[in-house]
Design an enzyme around this catalytic site. Sequence first.
Site, PDB file in Angstrom:
ATOM      1  NE  ARG A  51      -2.317  87.341  57.390  1.00 23.53           N
ATOM      2  CZ  ARG A  51      -2.955  87.623  58.543  1.00 23.53           C
ATOM      3  NH1 ARG A  51      -2.589  87.041  59.655  1.00 23.53           N
ATOM      4  NH2 ARG A  51      -3.958  88.474  58.556  1.00 23.53           N
ATOM      5  CE1 TYR A 103      21.706  80.406  50.813  1.00 24.19           C
ATOM      6  CE2 TYR A 103      19.982  80.894  52.398  1.00 24.19           C
ATOM      7  CZ  TYR A 103      20.597  81.130  51.181  1.00 24.19           C
ATOM      8  OH  TYR A 103      20.098  82.097  50.349  1.00 24.19           O
ATOM      9  CG  ASP A 153      18.551  73.629  56.920  1.00 22.52           C
ATOM     10  OD1 ASP A 153      18.117  72.776  56.120  1.00 22.52           O
ATOM     11  OD2 ASP A 153      18.728  74.817  56.601  1.00 22.52           O
ATOM     12  CE  LYS A 157      17.395  76.065  47.563  1.00 26.35           C
ATOM     13  NZ  LYS A 157      17.461  76.644  48.861  1.00 26.35           N
TER      14      LYS A 157
END
Length: 398
Positions: free
Chosen positions: A62, A115, A187, A212
Amino acid sequence: MGHKVNKNWKISTMCVHGAGGYDKATGAVGKPIYQTSTFAFESARAGAEIFLGEREGYVYTRISNPTQEAFEKEMAFLEGGEAALAFGSGMAAISGVIMSLCKNGDNVVSSDTLYGGSHQLFTETLPRWDIQVREVDGTDCRNIADAIDKKTRAIYIETPANPTMSLIDIEQCAAIAHKHGIPLIVDNTFPTPYFQQPLKLGADVVVHSATKYIGGHGDTVAGVAIGKKDFIDELRMGILRDMGGIISPLNAWLLVRGLKTLAIRMERHQENAMQIAKYLQFHPKVNSVFYPGLTTHPQHALAKKQMSGFGGMISFEVKGGRKAGETLMNSVELITLAVSLGDVDSLIEHPGSMTHSTYAPEDLAAVGITEGLVRLSVGIEDPKDIINDLSQALNKIN
Ligand code: LCS
């Protein structure tokens, strides 16, 4: 021995070799997948020192893991940043970055065409912790400057924007941010570092949906943030460790593998997109085409200034509105009717009712997401096959 990372490499070489070095333990040339949750300490003292940050070493997946690290190093290298941090999704990266910069009572100024998931985070979720996001039309940077006040902790932009392909001037936004002593977050999902490197234009943090183009094959959901080492360290030991939105070693490995072909994929996505945009532009069933590579795009000059290519995303408005769009999407045979983007396969969707259905109807119209707008993520298939498919599907519209 080869494989020695060199900062002067061209980006296509960086994509193949940027993750650097063979595996230290075994000499494996392919990056191993360290599919482990925990790491043994050499001694009790060594473990305590690693926890105190006095000694380098892995503790627990983690916090860090060698396969995650290979992906992070590669992304920092490609974006020209000091460090990177991988997340379990693009949304985990975006929310993590914002939460790391803000506390209750603070605000962020953002562009308004985003988005749909980012829009939902900004307008519904973050306000629950009294973090307000002011969405303004970022195509004119004065709107961003005007929305800043003493409680503004960051500027956030998406360029080119999903799904309208509108652009925002990164250099101008960086100048505004720095005048106010706050970071600019970009972004960079649509262009990828292959076509746009915001940090080199003055941005402070880059975020991606690595789901993506970075992964490229539609088999992984992931995110990443890139920026200054201090900021990334704080993000790792703060939000990521405490909120826990990490990437799995297997997914990090898929991204490292995907990145090896980023350059050739992006070239092909772009070549295909340009041909398809030109084809659609003159099609009698199409009202308008939004692709930054077309000279008719209102921000074509800005695209040429801040991008080295125009990418593989196109949106276009069909004549006949939603009904015509539905006919088109129901009639494609090669292209897949699905959300997501940046895959090697071509994907088509209707932003108004799918990816951007988080916008209120009046807000959709205000940001240019009309009922007839269809979004096409152009794949790397033969462009003639994609055009033939669009042609037969457009012909089904009455
Ligand atoms: N940023 C952009 C520009 C995106 O397009 C997406 C997802 C995200 C962030 C969030 O990333 P995720 O958490 O999904 O990895 N965009 C999607 C889309 O247009 N269709 O499906 C997902």
